[in-house]
Design a protein around this motif. Structure first.
Motif, PDB file in Angstrom:
ATOM      1  N   GLY A 368      49.204  56.267  45.876  1.00  0.00           N
ATOM      2  CA  GLY A 368      49.002  57.242  45.025  1.00  0.00           C
ATOM      3  C   GLY A 368      49.713  57.273  43.711  1.00  0.00           C
ATOM      4  O   GLY A 368      49.801  58.323  42.905  1.00  0.00           O
ATOM      5  N   ILE A 369      49.884  55.966  43.401  1.00  0.00           N
ATOM      6  CA  ILE A 369      50.778  55.894  42.094  1.00  0.00           C
ATOM      7  C   ILE A 369      49.709  56.097  40.992  1.00  0.00           C
ATOM      8  O   ILE A 369      49.626  56.689  39.816  1.00  0.00           O
ATOM      9  N   VAL A 370      48.336  55.533  41.267  1.00  0.00           N
ATOM     10  CA  VAL A 370      46.951  55.616  40.664  1.00  0.00           C
ATOM     11  C   VAL A 370      46.268  56.761  41.221  1.00  0.00           C
ATOM     12  O   VAL A 370      45.922  56.245  42.313  1.00  0.00           O
ATOM     13  N   LYS A 371      45.409  57.480  40.560  1.00  0.00           N
ATOM     14  CA  LYS A 371      44.388  58.577  41.417  1.00  0.00           C
ATOM     15  C   LYS A 371      43.359  57.502  41.995  1.00  0.00           C
ATOM     16  O   LYS A 371      42.706  56.393  41.258  1.00  0.00           O
ATOM     17  N   GLU A 372      42.738  57.951  43.020  1.00  0.00           N
ATOM     18  CA  GLU A 372      41.721  57.303  43.620  1.00  0.00           C
ATOM     19  C   GLU A 372      40.672  56.871  42.793  1.00  0.00           C
ATOM     20  O   GLU A 372      39.926  55.898  42.780  1.00  0.00           O
ATOM     21  N   GLU A 373      40.287  57.872  41.735  1.00  0.00           N
ATOM     22  CA  GLU A 373      39.056  57.928  41.021  1.00  0.00           C
ATOM     23  C   GLU A 373      39.213  57.207  39.702  1.00  0.00           C
ATOM     24  O   GLU A 373      38.360  56.763  39.154  1.00  0.00           O
ATOM     25  N   THR A 374      40.344  56.677  39.462  1.00  0.00           N
ATOM     26  CA  THR A 374      40.514  55.951  38.216  1.00  0.00           C
ATOM     27  C   THR A 374      40.242  54.540  38.275  1.00  0.00           C
ATOM     28  O   THR A 374      40.673  53.934  39.196  1.00  0.00           O
ATOM     29  N   PRO A 375      39.417  54.081  37.490  1.00  0.00           N
ATOM     30  CA  PRO A 375      38.944  52.821  37.852  1.00  0.00           C
ATOM     31  C   PRO A 375      39.871  51.701  37.185  1.00  0.00           C
ATOM     32  O   PRO A 375      40.602  51.826  36.368  1.00  0.00           O
ATOM     33  N   MET A 376      40.303  50.840  38.220  1.00  0.00           N
ATOM     34  CA  MET A 376      40.968  49.453  37.858  1.00  0.00           C
ATOM     35  C   MET A 376      40.081  48.542  37.829  1.00  0.00           C
ATOM     36  O   MET A 376      39.738  47.922  38.811  1.00  0.00           O
ATOM     37  N   GLU A 377      39.930  47.718  36.918  1.00  0.00           N
ATOM     38  CA  GLU A 377      39.070  46.660  36.736  1.00  0.00           C
ATOM     39  C   GLU A 377      39.693  45.467  36.377  1.00  0.00           C
ATOM     40  O   GLU A 377      40.504  45.018  35.582  1.00  0.00           O
ATOM     41  N   PHE A 378      39.273  44.385  37.344  1.00  0.00           N
ATOM     42  CA  PHE A 378      39.802  43.062  37.075  1.00  0.00           C
ATOM     43  C   PHE A 378      38.706  42.308  36.232  1.00  0.00           C
ATOM     44  O   PHE A 378      37.724  41.920  36.826  1.00  0.00           O
ATOM     45  N   LEU A 379      38.894  41.821  35.063  1.00  0.00           N
ATOM     46  CA  LEU A 379      37.859  41.251  34.337  1.00  0.00           C
ATOM     47  C   LEU A 379      38.278  39.562  34.379  1.00  0.00           C
ATOM     48  O   LEU A 379      39.235  39.279  33.690  1.00  0.00           O
ATOM     49  N   GLY A 380      37.892  38.737  35.507  1.00  0.00           N
ATOM     50  CA  GLY A 380      38.433  37.479  35.722  1.00  0.00           C
ATOM     51  C   GLY A 380      37.594  36.489  34.999  1.00  0.00           C
ATOM     52  O   GLY A 380      36.381  36.698  35.061  1.00  0.00           O
ATOM     53  N   PHE A 381      38.070  35.558  34.288  1.00  0.00           N
ATOM     54  CA  PHE A 381      37.344  34.709  33.502  1.00  0.00           C
ATOM     55  C   PHE A 381      37.642  33.335  34.038  1.00  0.00           C
ATOM     56  O   PHE A 381      38.596  33.064  34.658  1.00  0.00           O
ATOM     57  N   GLY A 382      36.573  32.472  33.772  1.00  0.00           N
ATOM     58  CA  GLY A 382      36.581  31.010  34.243  1.00  0.00           C
ATOM     59  C   GLY A 382      37.085  30.186  33.450  1.00  0.00           C
ATOM     60  O   GLY A 382      37.994  30.462  32.396  1.00  0.00           O
TER      61      GLY A 382
END
Ligand code: ARG
Length: 590
Positions: A368-382
């Protein structure tokens, strides 16, 4: 200002409704048969099932409704099996151009909800040289941040330095071996410690690799470094004093490097800043009953029944209490939540770290540190590979330093400029820097981030093809036409009215310009800078063929000439807005 697609869709919706169909089928898309039409609506095919009718009958009815009172389209056609093919009216398109050019942000409206978005990128490690591995993060992250800013969001870029790991202990112990008389190593010394660092940046650049090599062959040294790291993390003042020196010297150098890349951070935080938040993290995890003991360590199990691959538990604390990568990322998230309440997180990191971020994001949400609906996005690069298809190295086989890489590109561009041009060498050097950066960044950004790509200097610096220099060349060409127009006594600012296109190439250019806001919004929503590259490449091509077919400055009809000038000024503004978000600029000449 509404997006072109939305305007068209609005008309189609009315027509669907009038013809007695659900307006939800009225979606308009770019044509996939440019030889037949500019835009199309495929909704009749989908509606056919729901209404048990032939698609072409639905299309016919919609077209009939659309034609009544139509001013937006020059062509509306229902074709088998049920496509609705569309061409925009030249008049309508010209008015749209006028509106765009009168608009400060070329038609982009403020977002409905201004979001606060953290972009975690850069990720350099203090005291270790910035190498090409960090280049992609900086280049892609900067572009993502600039896109968001352009669209009106509150973007916060954080470099998240690696400043709390074993490299610190390695440097401390290597320093002890080299300069044992320093007061930091004298247990009876009572301070204060010197304010001058005990090393320069070039010494530091030598100390770390030496220490790292030593630790691979000397077990005792490695253990000392480990202990020193622990003591530093526990707050041992002499080591903290050395650590502050390391940060100071190294960050000064990093700032120089990032700024030569046109990369700029709002926050210069590091893993060490998460340290004060760790006790709170442990407390939260404990209260939620998430901490489990496993082989003497504390972990959080994050696997879900729906997982298709194994997601190992997230390691939070080891028995010796040393700081861990995931722990500091979680501590940092607590800090960010407190300071900024972000609406979204974007991490731009090597895709090989994906598992780490899956674990961290899951713990952050479970706790619950970050709200369930908050997008956490991993932009992984090659990986950035050399021409041999293997990770990029120097000719001697070592890891390429960023400074050197930039230097080599600038030199190659400089040679190319000097080859066939008459500018003096001073100006060529300046221009080479601007063009070199564009070559480097565009070479990277034009690839989908997650893919590996081949770093090919010769191709990247080419003035032809899908390259940064080609885009700049196009902008410079427009600038030069505008300058000539002014030299003939014309006033570019006064050229405001864009006339309906009289030729196909001219209309094509307008259609591409008109897509700007849609492309920008879409590229940001998908965190995909390569879509902007793709767009400006097409736009540049379209401009260049228009230029090839059109006599702009010798046009005799004054209104038409002014219209051309207004149109190419607009094309220039769109191109410049795009390269700005990609993180580079155009020179005045090249
Ligand atoms: N310093 C790390 C590395 O060089 C990258 C940091 C990425 N960001 C993060 N929040 N973990 O691999």
């Amino acid at each position: 200002m509404k997006k072109l697609l939305d305007l068209m869709e609005g008309e189609l919706k009315k027509a669907f409704e009038q013809a007695g169909f659900d307006p939800a089928y009225a979606k308009v898309v770019l044509s996939n048969r440019p030889d037949l039409c500019e835009y199309q609506c495929n909704g009749a095919m989908a509606a056919a099932k729901a209404y048990r009718k032939k698609p072409i009958d639905i299309a016919d009815q919609v077209v009939e409704a659309l034609e009544a009172g139509n001013t937006m389209f020059s062509m509306i056609q229902a074709v088998m099996p049920g496509f609705i093919n569309l061409k925009l009216s030249e008049e309508f398109l010209a008015r749209y151009m006028d509106e765009m050019s009168a608009h400060e942000k070329l038609g982009i409206e403020e977002p409905e909800k201004k979001e606060t978005i953290i972009v975690d990128y850069g990720g350099a490690n203090v005291a270790k040289p910035l190498h090409v591995g960090h280049l992609r993060s900086a280049v892609i992250g900067e572009s993502v941040k600039r896109m968001g800013t352009y669209l009106g969001h509150h973007m916060i870029g954080d470099v998240h330095l690696g400043d709390w790991g074993l490299q610190m202990g390695l440097i401390i112990e290597e320093l002890r071996d080299r300069k044992p008389d320093l007061p930091y190593f004298d247990p009876s010394f009572e301070g204060p410690y010197p304010s001058e660092p005990p090393f320069t940046i070039s010494e530091l650049e030598d100390i770390y690799p030496a220490a790292s090599a030593k630790s691979k062959v000397d077990e005792a040294f490695k253990e000392r470094a480990h202990q020193a790291t622990l003591r530093l993390q526990q707050g041992y003042e002499p080591f903290r004093a050395i650590w502050r020196h390391i940060i100071q010297v190294s960050v000064t150098d990093l700032k120089k490097n990032y700024s030569s890349l046109n990369v700029d951070f709002d926050l210069w935080k590091g893993e060490s800043d998460a340290d004060p938040y760790i006790p709170r993290l442990i407390e939260i995890l404990e209260k939620k009953g998430l901490l489990k003991e496993s082989q003497g360590a504390l972990v959080v199990e994050v696997a879900k029944d729906t997982d298709t691959k194994e997601i190992p538990p997230c390691l939070i604390r080891k028995s010796d209490g040393a700081a861990l990568y995931a722990t500091s990322d979680l501590g940092t998230i607590i800090e960010r939540e407190e300071d900024f309440h972000p609406d979204r997180y974007i991490y731009v990191v090597d895709k090989r770290q994906e598992m780490h971020f899956i674990q961290v994001f899951r713990v952050a949400k479970m706790a619950g540190i970050v709200k369930e609906e908050t997008p956490m996005e991993f932009l992984g690069f090659g990986t950035m590979n050399g021409k041999d298809g293997k990770p990029f190295k120097t000719r001697e086989g070592g890891v390429m330093r960023l400074e050197r890489l930039i230097g080599e590109i600038d030199e190659a561009v400089y040679q190319r400029i000097m080859e066939n041009r008459t500018v003096d060498s001073q100006e060529a050097r300046e221009t080479a820097k601007i063009v070199g950066l564009a070559a480097l960044k565009y070479g990277d950004l034009s690839n989908q981030a997650s893919k590996d790509y081949v770093f090919d200097v010769d191709r990247f610096i080419s003035f032809e093809g899908n390259t940064g220099p080609y885009i700049l060349y196009t902008i410079v060409r427009i600038k030069s036409i505008l300058n000539k127009y002014a030299a003939q006594g014309g006033d570019v600012e006064k050229c405001r009215t864009i006339l309906p296109a009289a030729a196909d190439g001219e209309k094509d250019l307008m259609l591409r310009i008109a897509r700007f806001s849609e492309v920008m919004e879409n590229a940001f929503a998908e965190t995909a800078p390569h879509k902007i590259c793709q767009y400006i490449y097409e736009l540049a091509n379209s401009f260049n063929s228009f230029y090839h077919d059109t006599k702009i400055l010798s046009e005799e009809d004054q209104d038409r000439k002014e219209s051309y000038i207004a149109l190419i000024s607009l094309a220039k503004r769109v191109l410049e807005a795009c390269i700005h978000v990609l993180g580079f600029e155009a020179p005045d000449r090249m």
